[in-house]
Design a protein around this motif. Structure first.
Motif, mmCIF file in Angstrom:
data_model
loop_
_atom_site.group_PDB
_atom_site.id
_atom_site.type_symbol
_atom_site.label_atom_id
_atom_site.label_comp_id
_atom_site.label_asym_id
_atom_site.label_seq_id
_atom_site.Cartn_x
_atom_site.Cartn_y
_atom_site.Cartn_z
ATOM 1 N N PHE A 1 0.857 -1.195 0.000
ATOM 2 C CA PHE A 1 0.000 0.000 0.000
ATOM 3 C C PHE A 1 0.891 1.243 0.000
ATOM 4 O O PHE A 1 0.933 2.008 0.968
ATOM 5 N N PRO A 2 1.605 1.466 -1.100
ATOM 6 C CA PRO A 2 2.627 2.516 -1.119
ATOM 7 C C PRO A 2 2.076 3.935 -1.038
ATOM 8 O O PRO A 2 2.841 4.866 -0.732
ATOM 9 N N ASN A 3 0.777 4.113 -1.288
ATOM 10 C CA ASN A 3 0.217 5.458 -1.307
ATOM 11 C C ASN A 3 -0.513 5.830 -0.024
ATOM 12 O O ASN A 3 -1.097 6.909 0.062
ATOM 13 N N ALA A 4 -0.486 4.941 0.967
ATOM 14 C CA ALA A 4 -1.081 5.276 2.261
ATOM 15 C C ALA A 4 -0.273 6.389 2.922
ATOM 16 O O ALA A 4 0.931 6.523 2.691
ATOM 17 N N ASP A 5 -0.935 7.185 3.732
ATOM 18 C CA ASP A 5 -0.320 8.346 4.376
ATOM 19 C C ASP A 5 0.933 7.937 5.164
ATOM 20 O O ASP A 5 0.853 7.196 6.141
ATOM 21 N N ARG B 1 -3.293 1.330 -2.728
ATOM 22 C CA ARG B 1 -2.481 0.350 -3.473
ATOM 23 C C ARG B 1 -2.058 0.883 -4.839
ATOM 24 O O ARG B 1 -0.921 0.699 -5.248
ATOM 25 N N CYS B 2 -2.978 1.552 -5.529
ATOM 26 C CA CYS B 2 -2.659 2.047 -6.880
ATOM 27 C C CYS B 2 -3.548 3.237 -7.216
ATOM 28 O O CYS B 2 -4.756 3.079 -7.405
ATOM 29 N N GLU B 3 -2.961 4.391 -7.307
ATOM 30 C CA GLU B 3 -3.724 5.604 -7.599
ATOM 31 C C GLU B 3 -4.327 5.578 -9.001
ATOM 32 O O GLU B 3 -5.416 6.102 -9.229
ATOM 33 N N ASP B 4 -3.629 4.968 -9.941
ATOM 34 C CA ASP B 4 -4.160 4.889 -11.304
ATOM 35 C C ASP B 4 -5.427 4.038 -11.355
ATOM 36 O O ASP B 4 -6.377 4.363 -12.061
ATOM 37 N N THR B 5 -5.427 2.939 -10.601
ATOM 38 C CA THR B 5 -6.604 2.082 -10.565
ATOM 39 C C THR B 5 -7.775 2.815 -9.923
ATOM 40 O O THR B 5 -8.921 2.721 -10.401
ATOM 41 N N ALA B 6 -7.513 3.551 -8.862
ATOM 42 C CA ALA B 6 -8.567 4.324 -8.206
ATOM 43 C C ALA B 6 -9.132 5.381 -9.147
ATOM 44 O O ALA B 6 -10.358 5.575 -9.225
ATOM 45 N N GLN B 7 -8.252 6.040 -9.889
ATOM 46 C CA GLN B 7 -8.715 7.064 -10.832
ATOM 47 C C GLN B 7 -9.496 6.435 -11.981
ATOM 48 O O GLN B 7 -10.537 6.950 -12.396
#
Length: 216
Positions: free
Chosen positions: A139-143, A194-200
């Motif tokens: 989860f590299p994008n967690a705060d 986990r993945c900002e691109d997937t969320a977007q």
């Protein structure tokens, strides 16, 4: 409602007990049927979001288990012994054993496990082995300013809400009284960890928000 449709007959088809929840929320039968249909439509719109969220979570957990136990982790006693084994209620060990029966491919076992199995992997019992060493990798994008134990607990609590939403949708139950915008935000947040691109990608292709903005 279309003037040619007999609302009382629709009510009879759906059943009075089922529609009573919606009638208590509205002023007349036509409005209740409109809310019922909106509830069904927003429930359907949530399915792609729930789908992506569940796949994201189970792949994140699986990635850590692969690192620790290899591609035979469902059959590894070292991992199995870390799972709780209660006599009553949901039993992760039994769920895993049932899912792996007659299967030899880990990739076929993974989708057979219940959503709650993956949620239960985010309890504190797994902190030392799984999450403290590996959380920020999967989860590299967690705060980064928030401690791992807090983030892990946050994911567990969010998954509890998401799982309950999923179950209500699967059983065609009312969800209109829930804070559905918060449910949607939690789904997008977890995926984004986990993945900002997937969320977007999901955000740009979902229909939940437009339906929430047009609730009758």
């Amino acid at each position: 409602m279309n003037s040619t449709v007999n609302g009382e007959r629709v009510k009879g088809t759906l059943s009075s007990p089922r529609l009573s929840t919606y009638e208590r929320e509205t002023s007349d039968l036509d409005s209740a049927l409109e809310l019922y249909l909106w509830n069904a439509n927003v429930s359907g719109a949530f399915f792609p979001c729930l789908h992506v969220c569940e796949v994201t979570i189970r792949n994140a957990v699986s990635e850590v288990l692969f690192k620790l136990h290899g591609n035979q982790w469902p059959w590894d006693n070292g991992f199995i012994n870390t799972l709780p084994n209660p006599k009553y209620g949901y039993n992760p060990r039994n769920n895993l054993k049932q899912a792996r029966d007659k299967l030899s491919d880990v990739n076929k076992v993974i989708p057979e496990l219940n959503f709650v199995f993956w949620q239960k992997m985010f309890t504190s019992r797994h902190d030392d082995q799984l999450w403290l060493p590996h959380f920020r990798t999967v989860f590299p994008n967690a705060d980064a300013s928030v401690e791992i134990k807090e983030l892990r607990g946050e994911i567990y609590n969010d998954l509890e809400k998401i799982r309950k939403l999923r179950n209500r949708i699967a059983h065609h139950e009312p969800i209109f009284r829930r804070k559905l915008n918060k449910d949607y935000e939690a789904i997008i947040k977890i995926i984004g960890y986990r993945c900002e691109d997937t969320a977007q990608w999901l955000s740009l292709n979902q229909n939940v928000v437009s339906l929430l903005n047009n609730k009758p």
